[in-house]
Design a protein around this motif. Structure first.
Motif, short mmCIF file in Angstrom:
data_model
loop_
_atom_site.label_atom_id
_atom_site.label_comp_id
_atom_site.label_asym_id
_atom_site.label_seq_id
_atom_site.Cartn_x
_atom_site.Cartn_y
_atom_site.Cartn_z
N ASP A 25 0.90 -1.18 0.00
CA ASP A 25 0.09 0.06 0.03
C ASP A 25 1.02 1.39 -0.09
OD1 ASP A 25 -2.41 -1.52 0.03
OD2 ASP A 25 -2.37 -1.61 2.27
N VAL A 26 2.20 1.03 0.03
CA VAL A 26 3.04 2.21 0.14
C VAL A 26 3.17 2.93 -1.24
CG1 VAL A 26 5.49 3.17 0.91
CG2 VAL A 26 4.38 1.16 2.03
N ARG A 27 2.99 4.07 -1.21
CA ARG A 27 3.06 4.83 -2.76
C ARG A 27 4.63 4.98 -2.94
NH1 ARG A 27 -1.25 7.95 -4.29
NH2 ARG A 27 0.30 9.33 -5.36
N THR A 28 4.73 4.77 -4.32
CA THR A 28 6.12 4.72 -4.77
C THR A 28 6.86 5.87 -4.54
OG1 THR A 28 5.80 3.33 -6.64
CG2 THR A 28 7.76 4.33 -6.73
N GLY A 29 6.33 7.28 -4.60
CA GLY A 29 7.12 8.40 -4.34
C GLY A 29 7.28 8.50 -2.83
N THR A 30 6.48 8.23 -1.95
CA THR A 30 6.69 7.95 -0.40
C THR A 30 7.88 6.95 -0.40
OG1 THR A 30 4.40 8.43 -0.21
CG2 THR A 30 5.76 7.62 1.66
N LEU A 31 7.95 5.71 -0.99
CA LEU A 31 9.13 4.94 -0.69
C LEU A 31 10.45 5.46 -0.96
CD1 LEU A 31 9.93 1.93 -0.25
CD2 LEU A 31 9.42 1.54 -2.74
N ILE A 32 10.70 6.04 -2.39
CA ILE A 32 11.97 6.51 -2.57
C ILE A 32 12.38 7.79 -1.71
CG2 ILE A 32 11.92 5.53 -5.03
CD1 ILE A 32 11.07 8.43 -6.07
N GLU A 33 11.34 8.54 -1.19
CA GLU A 33 11.67 9.65 -0.24
C GLU A 33 12.30 9.11 1.00
OE1 GLU A 33 9.59 13.64 1.63
OE2 GLU A 33 8.30 12.28 0.10
N GLU A 34 11.36 8.06 1.61
CA GLU A 34 11.92 7.61 2.86
C GLU A 34 13.20 6.99 2.86
OE1 GLU A 34 8.71 4.94 3.91
OE2 GLU A 34 7.36 6.70 4.73
N GLY A 36 15.55 7.77 0.62
CA GLY A 36 16.75 8.66 0.24
C GLY A 36 17.16 8.36 -1.23
N TRP A 37 16.38 7.69 -2.35
CA TRP A 37 16.77 7.25 -3.36
C TRP A 37 16.31 8.10 -4.49
CZ3 TRP A 37 15.80 0.96 -3.26
CH2 TRP A 37 16.64 0.33 -2.69
N SER A 38 16.68 7.83 -5.59
CA SER A 38 16.15 8.52 -6.80
C SER A 38 15.06 7.48 -7.51
CB SER A 38 17.21 8.93 -7.96
OG SER A 38 17.86 7.81 -8.42
N ALA A 39 14.19 7.94 -8.41
CA ALA A 39 13.29 7.16 -9.27
C ALA A 39 14.18 6.07 -10.08
CB ALA A 39 12.20 7.80 -10.15
N GLY A 40 15.13 6.81 -10.59
CA GLY A 40 16.30 6.03 -11.62
C GLY A 40 16.96 4.90 -10.79
N LYS A 41 17.24 5.08 -9.71
CA LYS A 41 17.88 4.07 -8.69
C LYS A 41 16.85 2.86 -8.62
CE LYS A 41 20.18 2.75 -4.61
NZ LYS A 41 20.78 3.11 -3.23
N LEU A 42 15.53 3.16 -8.23
CA LEU A 42 14.75 2.32 -8.10
C LEU A 42 14.52 1.48 -9.31
CD1 LEU A 42 12.39 0.85 -6.32
CD2 LEU A 42 11.00 2.74 -7.06
N SER A 43 14.23 2.22 -10.50
CA SER A 43 14.06 1.58 -11.64
C SER A 43 14.95 0.77 -12.21
CB SER A 43 13.83 2.48 -12.82
OG SER A 43 13.55 1.99 -14.10
#
Length: 287
Positions: A25-34, A36-43
């Motif tokens: 249920d965790v939103r992706t934006g919240t996840l990477i903010e918590e 400290g990652w970038s969207a690119g790193k997650l991808s």
């Protein structure tokens, strides 16, 4: 798993992370903010093209509040050595739910499969698959998984499949003549299927069935089923060996046209056999 090079293990881990995130249920934006990652790193991490430490993986899964089984599975992948040889357990003759197999079949550019005593799973009819798995725990779900795997050939850009089948598989009666008749028709009209006759002299490289997959963006992966476990290999040495095996298959197999003629003869044979059994049953005798 610190390596930044994509390999079979990093892609399986990335797939597991993506599946866990989508179930959360965790939103992706919240996840990477918590994190400290970038969207690119997650991808890149979910795509299997970037490595990170097991500690970061644990933080990722913890932020998703994943269940213990999911956590243990992902951490097992994160801590598994990158050896180029990966063993995955499964039920007897039922590897169809293995994520490492599924994600690579779906992204493959080419699939070359060699089988000796059964029709390749990607070409099996539902009744043939059901007969092979009859009596095994979870057989109904396993058959459904096998049929779902075949959907890759219905995609807009499907992999190019080439399937090599040793003649012994045609002599093995699976499910009765009706099932075998329908399976022969499947082989006859599928295309990309080549038969290896008993008269062919097989080199040592063809002692064991295998599936060799190539990809547009990363190195080949070879899949070998061994009873209740499957082995995935992506080392340079394994790739070179199985590329030679593929060359050997092309050399000893009949052409596609010759193979279709053989499948037509076998279909006729099973058709006559099922008619004979039907007539015997109608006559009041035990079939």
């Amino acid at each position: 798993m610190e390596s930044r090079m994509s390999n079979a293990l990093s892609r399986e881990l990335g797939d597991a992370l993506r599946q866990a995130r989508r179930r959360s249920d965790v939103r992706t934006g919240t996840l990477i903010e918590e994190l400290g990652w970038s969207a690119g790193k997650l991808s890149k991490l979910e795509g299997g093209t970037r490595g990170t430490s097991p500690v970061d993986i644990a933080r990722f899964v913890g932020h998703l509040r994943a269940d213990p089984d999911t956590f243990d599975h992902i951490m097992g992948l994160a801590q598994e050595p990158t050896t180029g040889h990966y063993v995955r357990p499964h039920g007897v003759a039922m590897p169809d739910s293995l994520r490492m197999l599924i994600i690579h079949e779906r992204s493959a550019k080419t699939i070359r499969s060699y089988q000796t005593i059964v029709v390749p799973g990607l070409l099996q009819t539902r009744d043939y698959a059901a007969a092979l798995m009859d009596g095994a725990p979870g057989a109904e779900d396993a058959v459904a998984d096998r049929m779902a795997r075949q959907a890759i050939f219905d995609e807009p850009s499907p992999p190019k499949g080439m399937f090599f089948l040793y003649e012994a598989a045609l002599h093995r009666m699976v499910g009765g003549p009706q099932v075998m008749y329908e399976q022969m028709l499947q082989l006859l009209f599928r295309g990309g299927v080549r038969l290896i006759p008993f008269t062919a002299v097989l080199p040592r490289s063809l002692n064991t069935p295998f599936t060799h997959m190539t990809f547009a963006d990363y190195t080949p992966v070879t899949y070998v089923e061994c009873g209740q476990v499957s082995l995935f290999l992506d080392t340079f040495e394994a790739t070179r060996a199985y590329q030679q095996s593929c060359h050997d298959l092309a050399r000893v197999a009949l052409t596609e046209e010759q193979s279709r003629s053989a499948f037509a003869r076998w279909a006729d044979r099973f058709d006559r056999l099922r008619e004979a059994r039907g007539a015997t049953t109608a006559g009041g005798e035990v079939a």
